[in-house]
Enzyme design. Sequence first.
Site, mmCIF file in Angstrom:
data_model
loop_
_atom_site.group_PDB
_atom_site.id
_atom_site.type_symbol
_atom_site.label_atom_id
_atom_site.label_comp_id
_atom_site.label_asym_id
_atom_site.label_seq_id
_atom_site.Cartn_x
_atom_site.Cartn_y
_atom_site.Cartn_z
ATOM 1 N N HIS A 184 13.962 23.345 6.234
ATOM 2 C CA HIS A 184 13.774 24.635 5.573
ATOM 3 C C HIS A 184 13.429 24.490 4.094
ATOM 4 O O HIS A 184 13.894 23.585 3.404
ATOM 5 C CB HIS A 184 15.028 25.496 5.739
ATOM 6 C CG HIS A 184 16.269 24.876 5.154
ATOM 7 N ND1 HIS A 184 16.612 24.984 3.841
ATOM 8 C CD2 HIS A 184 17.240 24.126 5.733
ATOM 9 C CE1 HIS A 184 17.750 24.349 3.620
ATOM 10 N NE2 HIS A 184 18.147 23.804 4.759
ATOM 11 N N ASP A 185 12.572 25.385 3.626
ATOM 12 C CA ASP A 185 12.218 25.514 2.204
ATOM 13 C C ASP A 185 11.448 24.322 1.654
ATOM 14 O O ASP A 185 11.328 24.171 0.431
ATOM 15 C CB ASP A 185 13.466 25.766 1.347
ATOM 16 C CG ASP A 185 14.225 27.009 1.769
ATOM 17 O OD1 ASP A 185 13.688 28.117 1.581
ATOM 18 O OD2 ASP A 185 15.345 26.881 2.291
ATOM 19 N N GLY A 207 16.086 19.765 4.014
ATOM 20 C CA GLY A 207 15.694 20.999 3.351
ATOM 21 C C GLY A 207 15.342 20.785 1.890
ATOM 22 O O GLY A 207 15.792 19.841 1.244
#
Length: 255
Positions: free
Chosen positions: A119-120, A137
């Site tokens: 994520h991100d 992440g």
Amino acid sequence: MIHPTALVDPAARLADDVEVGPFSVIGADVEIGPGSKIGPHVVIKGPTVLGARTRIFQFASVGEDCQDKKYAGEPTRLVMGDDNVIREGVTLHRGTSQDRGETTIGSRNLFMAYAHVGHDCVIGSDCILANQVTLAGHVKLGDFAILGGLSAVHQFCHFGTHAMAGGGSIITKDTPAFVMINGNPAEAHGLNLVGLKRRGFSREALKALGESYKLVYRQGLTVEQALAEIRRRFELPEVATFVASIEVASRGITR
């Protein structure tokens, strides 16, 4: 163009010529650009935007909820550019509200089999993630980054433009632009000279980058002292990129 066994949500927005293979599932809030080919048994969940000529092979999972335990179902996104190739079993997760709310991927990247993007993450363009590379992440990859098979990158690490990691590298610190690393834990092993020559870097730029690398890694200087000396000696844009990649390091640089 869409196989009769595929499940495509009516709210998904697919260009007219997108191909979708057998048993694939495409959810609402998914946008797929023209010329794209989605293979069999692929799952794409939104909000996700895939650019033109995206190629996804079987069993990939794109735009799924992230694995962060803080994630509570917020409508975060995955956005990709054009001409990306996503091979078998790759997993690309959306962002979280704790960060940018978006995983962002540029164009012309190759994600080999079973690679994972957490994520991100922010990935540039023209990158190669070999088989089973894992990005935690919040990782950032610069353009033309290459990660060898089975490499793993710790969360919040920056991996610079034109940098390269050998297979099986465990990367827990930031990697400056143009640098080649390898090992567990990863250590610097010079510049990515083969890659830089292939991409047409001038002799002047390569010489200046080589001297800059020695100042940071071989002269026993602190990072601050080395950067000050590099700024004094060189004004080339390639050297400025090298310096900037060290200045933004938040986890220390791979030495």
